[in-house]
Design an enzyme around this catalytic site. Sequence first.
Site, short mmCIF file in Angstrom:
data_model
loop_
_atom_site.label_atom_id
_atom_site.label_comp_id
_atom_site.label_asym_id
_atom_site.label_seq_id
_atom_site.Cartn_x
_atom_site.Cartn_y
_atom_site.Cartn_z
N CYS A 97 0.70 -1.27 0.29
CA CYS A 97 0.15 -0.04 0.70
C CYS A 97 0.92 0.96 -0.35
O CYS A 97 1.26 1.26 1.21
CB CYS A 97 -0.79 -0.06 1.23
SG CYS A 97 -1.67 1.68 1.18
N CYS A 124 0.00 4.27 2.32
CA CYS A 124 -0.41 3.93 3.47
C CYS A 124 1.60 4.17 4.33
O CYS A 124 0.66 4.82 4.83
CB CYS A 124 -0.81 2.24 3.74
SG CYS A 124 -2.92 1.70 2.82
N ASP A 125 1.83 3.78 3.83
CA ASP A 125 3.51 3.51 3.58
C ASP A 125 4.30 4.83 2.90
O ASP A 125 5.78 4.58 3.56
CB ASP A 125 3.86 2.11 4.10
CG ASP A 125 3.05 1.59 4.42
OD1 ASP A 125 2.44 1.58 5.70
OD2 ASP A 125 3.17 0.21 4.57
#
Length: 319
Positions: free
Chosen positions: A135, A138-139
């Site tokens: 992701c 997300c990261d």
Amino acid sequence: MSIKHTTVLIIGSGPAGYTAAIYAARGGILPVLFTGHQIGGQLLQTTEVENFPGFPSPIMGVELMERMKEQALAFQTEIVNDAITCIDTASRPFKCLSNSIEYTADTIILATGATAKWLNVRGETELRGYGISGCATCDGFFFRGQHVVVIGGGNTAAEDALFLTNHAAKVTLIHRRNILRAEKILIDRLVQNDKIDIIYDTVVEEFVGQASPKTVTGVIVKDITNGQKRTIDTNGVFVAIGHAPQTSLVKGILLLDDAGYVITKPGTTETSVPGIFAAGDVMDPVYRQAITAAGAGCMAAMDVIRFLRENEVAGKNGY
């Protein structure tokens, strides 16, 4: 095998499932939640979470899910550490069978999520969550000013590579074919971006890393045109070869799109079967974030409450 009844049965224990349980309970229903095999959902594969509102300091994915679980329990959610293996919608209430118990349910909220597809090469499992992610949104923030690798050739890979240029100093996109499968507008943006290098006809053979601190340090790749191997040094890897919605349980029961995601009525979480609702990544091929999953869980619970009122359903454990 004993048979129990619930007004709403929630399948899945990620942000969507736990949020649905909290809102259902606050709405006057005592929900039963089956955790499934992946307790806590995809957030358990994430080390630190920085983009969930209310947590200005990073929180571990495991801790965030544990807090959601505790809140659901505080509102008298019954949590069953088991997986539903079969749903029978031929009659009402619905019949839901697990490995150990059978439930009948007036309504169902499907929150089984989706899982990132992985390469299944050496080092991937060991380093997942330690520099290897599924992701980018997300990261990606954790790799500011660093070199990252994106693996894939479709829209997801292209979008991830472009997104990561907001944080990383350099992005290398690795694709196993000699042409990208992404939309032309995305390919044009990739080619025009000075931060992005594209390597074609190349497959990943292995991920390498260090033990202390545990992190990925490189990717061993092979050129499929000549068989030559080399190591690409990197600080982070994003595997972007797609996601698989966990819909095997409802295949043939609910209407799914071509990729297997549950189709819901626009603006709601209603599925093709009245009384069954879907929330989170199982019905969301676009955003796939913890916060959007939680929001959909809230919507599903409210849709359930509305459905029960409109259909004058009186369950045995509330409402």
